[in-house]
Design an enzyme around this catalytic site. Structure first.
Site, PDB file in Angstrom:
ATOM      1  N   VAL A  65      11.610 -16.778 -24.196  1.00  0.00           N
ATOM      2  CA  VAL A  65      10.531 -16.277 -23.342  1.00  0.00           C
ATOM      3  C   VAL A  65      11.041 -15.979 -21.938  1.00  0.00           C
ATOM      4  O   VAL A  65      10.589 -15.035 -21.278  1.00  0.00           O
ATOM      5  CB  VAL A  65       9.348 -17.257 -23.305  1.00  0.00           C
ATOM      6  CG1 VAL A  65       9.691 -18.551 -22.557  1.00  0.00           C
ATOM      7  CG2 VAL A  65       8.126 -16.595 -22.690  1.00  0.00           C
TER       8      VAL A  65
ATOM      9  N   GLY B  72       6.718 -18.618 -30.868  1.00  0.00           N
ATOM     10  CA  GLY B  72       5.896 -19.227 -29.831  1.00  0.00           C
ATOM     11  C   GLY B  72       6.511 -18.975 -28.464  1.00  0.00           C
ATOM     12  O   GLY B  72       7.122 -17.934 -28.224  1.00  0.00           O
ATOM     13  N   GLU B  73       6.338 -19.916 -27.571  1.00  0.00           N
ATOM     14  CA  GLU B  73       6.844 -19.860 -26.195  1.00  0.00           C
ATOM     15  C   GLU B  73       6.110 -18.838 -25.323  1.00  0.00           C
ATOM     16  O   GLU B  73       6.192 -18.876 -24.115  1.00  0.00           O
ATOM     17  CB  GLU B  73       8.344 -19.536 -26.131  1.00  0.00           C
ATOM     18  CG  GLU B  73       9.242 -20.543 -26.783  1.00  0.00           C
ATOM     19  CD  GLU B  73      10.719 -20.172 -26.644  1.00  0.00           C
ATOM     20  OE1 GLU B  73      11.052 -19.224 -25.886  1.00  0.00           O
ATOM     21  OE2 GLU B  73      11.549 -20.821 -27.296  1.00  0.00           O
ATOM     22  N   GLY B  74       5.437 -17.864 -25.942  1.00  0.00           N
ATOM     23  CA  GLY B  74       4.872 -16.744 -25.211  1.00  0.00           C
ATOM     24  C   GLY B  74       5.620 -15.451 -25.448  1.00  0.00           C
ATOM     25  O   GLY B  74       5.340 -14.433 -24.822  1.00  0.00           O
TER      26      GLY B  74
END
Length: 352
Positions: free
Chosen positions: A100, A319-321
């Site tokens: 990210v 995930g993470e953004g």
């Protein structure tokens, strides 16, 4: 619900449908065949409706809130990854070395890490905002509530405060991120309850888990749902089955919506948080943009329940953004087209 949270919920107002219709009309008048830019048209209209003006402002300073927390349900062996990975990844994101971080740098987005419930007791890494509301992560949701109601509300407040700080500093587009080993289990529980779906429909492999782990995960979620019962109050559901990072993201979504700033959702964790936020304040849904379609089944169920169509489908499951950040240039482009592209009438006039 505490008075300050009730006030925040009350600040979320419906989007400006007239501005949205103006956006659609302007898009239809642009110098191109009807619908030639596909989903950029509805996206641009949504940005108009959120901002209350056509054309909408082109976001120039995006920011990503990466909310982090650990989960007691990890004890049920719902993932093959050790809980210490959460701690390591918090430091990696803060150091600018995670996926990210790299993607955000590429699109010019600021990344802020908010630790609302990581389990380790080590020093806070530089660049991390630590606002822990639980000690040692959440409780095991398979055997009891993951959080108390006051803990869940405190995490919402911390997410809201960080979002307010970012907007006060001039950021004009928010994106959601998350860190937390076993958080797909908690997310699946939230989606199952709030989107009314059985455990078998909301469970995916998470972080590359094998078939035996997935079966165990389904059984754990079934137990958690049976333990939780029929309560559908969104705050009770969040406290019972969610994580501190879900709660913090609820705060981010409420503030973004209250301040008429678009919020790009990432994957299943953000989708689960969005279900809670929309249950609290239904108008939140129209302020959200689905950045991508995660491979987790619960993510698609959440988006369908929210009435959102994802901008990207790259088979992401990190995930993470990451998916939200990848969508930032598309959101910017949808606004820029309405602001700067010539209309058919303007082209015709210049040809005369």
């Amino acid at each position: 619900m505490t008075d300050d949270l009730a006030d925040l919920v009350a600040r979320v107002r419906p989007v400006d449908d007239d501005a949205g219709r103006d956006g659609l009309a302007r898009h239809a008048a642009l110098a191109m065949p009807p619908g030639a830019l596909g989903e950029l048209g509805p996206l641009g209209a949504r940005l108009c409706a959120i901002a209350g003006t056509c054309p909408p402002p082109v976001p120039a300073r995006p920011a990503v809130v990466v909310a982090a927390g650990d989960h007691g349900v990890h004890a049920q062996a719902v993932t093959r990854w050790p809980q210490a990975i959460t701690t390591a990844m918090v430091a990696t994101v803060a150091a600018g070395r995670a996926a990210v971080s790299v993607l955000a740098d590429q699109v010019g987005a600021t990344v802020r890490v908010l630790d609302v419930g990581v389990a380790d007791d080590g020093p806070c890494p530089p660049g991390v905002t630590r606002r822990r509301v639980v000690v040692g992560g959440t409780a095991d949701l398979a055997v009891g509530p993951a959080m108390t109601l006051s803990q869940a509300i405190a995490a919402i407040r911390h997410g809201a405060a960080l979002a307010d700080d970012l907007l006060d500093a001039g950021h004009d587009l928010l994106a959601t991120g998350d860190l937390g080993i076993a958080n797909t289990t908690a997310s699946a529980c939230l989606v199952a309850v709030l989107a009314d779906a059985p455990a078998g429909d909301v469970v995916g492999p998470g972080a590359a888990n094998d078939a035996a782990t997935v079966r165990r995960k389904v059984a754990v979620i079934d137990r958690a749902l049976a333990r939780h019962g029929s309560d559908r109050d969104p705050l009770d559901v969040l406290a019972s089955l969610g994580g501190t990072e879900h709660a913090a993201l609820v705060g981010v979504l409420l503030v973004g919506s209250a301040r008429r700033v678009p919020v790009i959702l990432d994957g299943v964790v953000a989708g689960a948080a969005a279900l809670v936020a929309v249950a609290l304040a239904p108008a939140v849904a129209d302020h959200l943009v689905a950045g991508h379609r995660s491979t987790e089944p619960a993510a698609s169920l959440a988006l369908a329940h929210l009435g959102l169509r994802p901008l990207l489908d790259l088979h992401l499951r990190l995930g993470e953004g990451t998916g939200a950040v990848l969508a930032v240039p598309i959101v910017q482009a949808a606004a820029a087209v309405l602001e700067r592209m010539a209309t058919l009438d303007e082209v015709a006039g210049s040809a005369e």
